[in-house]
Design a protein around this motif. Structure first.
Motif: not given
Length: 315
Positions: A88-94
């Motif tokens: 949600f905050w950092f778009n860290s999806r991996e």
């Protein structure tokens, strides 16, 4: 996003968690809500553990089970929320393949453990209310330890096939998971082989655990309610009934959204994916927040101990 994420490949090293597709614009607001719930859960459960550890009068079965529940809640909510917030905050999806399977195993095994602890707590309340003279002879420290070990082993063993099956299947369609965390069916549905065995086992496990545990909890509380109506005073009946109804509300908050999430993922193909993902998060995040409030702060002994600690410090 590279083409390798959407074209044919074999056993990806990472999965991509999308969060809540369609609600990307609201991710920040949803994250604030999730973070608030998580903060309350962390603070409340640590307070329960601290109070029970430091207060000798609370060294009895009910509070031992409450501590088991607090530890389970802390690990369960922590297993999903940090990654969810990073999306949600950092778009860290991996998320790594092994990390995804580990998260999946923790989520499902801890959920089974939590359900088992509620059965143990319902049994404890049944003995305490319906057969109070034998409470401490039945639920000895040794018996509490055995019950706790049985609950943990049940969660470990019953959900062990999940990562074992998911690990052996090839994934050649996509590595994109439309979810905030690695849920069993969300992961294995990406496999490019027949997953009916795994799907049927997951369905059996959900219905077996939920059905058995709800039946045992319902049986215990039915006997408790019968005992309540034989209490001598109206105030005693209302107080005990209020406590039991609060406990049942928390249990239903876990089981109903959990079962709803599980069944809609298999059969509710017309259900909006946002509803499914939100319900999946509700049953994993809300009970850890409510448990220390309902089971802990509403309990007079814990509330009095907490007041004594604060007044002692202020003096």
């Amino acid at each position: 996003m590279s083409d390798s994420n959407t074209t044919n490949f074999t056993n990806p090293s990472t999965f991509i968690l999308l969060g809540i597709p369609g609600l990307e614009a609201s991710h920040v607001w949803i994250s604030i809500l999730f973070c608030t719930v998580y903060a309350i859960a962390i603070m409340g459960n640590f307070i329960i553990l601290f109070i029970v550890k430091t207060e000798p009068s609370l060294q009895e079965p009910m509070y031992y089970f409450l501590c088991m529940l607090a530890v389970t809640d802390l690990v369960l909510s922590t297993s999903i929320l940090p990654k969810t917030l990073s999306i949600f905050w950092f778009n860290s999806r991996e998320i790594g393949f092994s990390a995804c399977l580990t998260q999946m195993y923790f989520v499902h095994s801890l959920s089974v453990m939590e359900s088992g602890i509620w059965v143990a707590m319902a049994f404890d309340r049944y003995v305490a209310i319906c057969d109070p003279l034998r409470h401490f002879t039945i639920l000895t420290n040794s018996m509490v330890t055995k019950i706790g070990l049985a609950v943990v082993l049940r969660g470990i063993i019953l959900t062990l096939p999940y990562p074992l099956l998911a690990n052996q299947w090839p994934y050649c369609r996509t590595n994109i998971i439309p979810h905030t965390h690695c849920e069993y069916m969300s992961v294995v549905s990406l496999a490019c082989v027949d997953i009916h065995v795994g799907s049927y086992y997951g369905l059996f496990l959900a219905l077996f655990v939920t059905g058995l545990d709800v039946f045992l909890i319902g049986l215990s509380y039915t006997q408790i309610l019968r005992a309540i109506f034989h209490l001598p005073t109206k105030d005693a009946r209302l107080k005990t009934f209020g406590t039991c109804s609060a406990h049942l509300c928390v249990i239903l908050t876990f089981h109903i959204p959990g079962l709803f999430s599980f069944l809609t993922q298999r059969f509710g193909h017309n259900m909006p994916i946002q509803v499914h993902i939100l319900m999946a998060n509700v049953y994993l995040l809300v009970p850890p927040m409510l448990n220390p409030i309902i089971y802990g702060l509403r309990t007079k002994q814990i509330r009095d101990s907490l007041v004594r600690h604060f007044t002692h410090r202020s003096n």
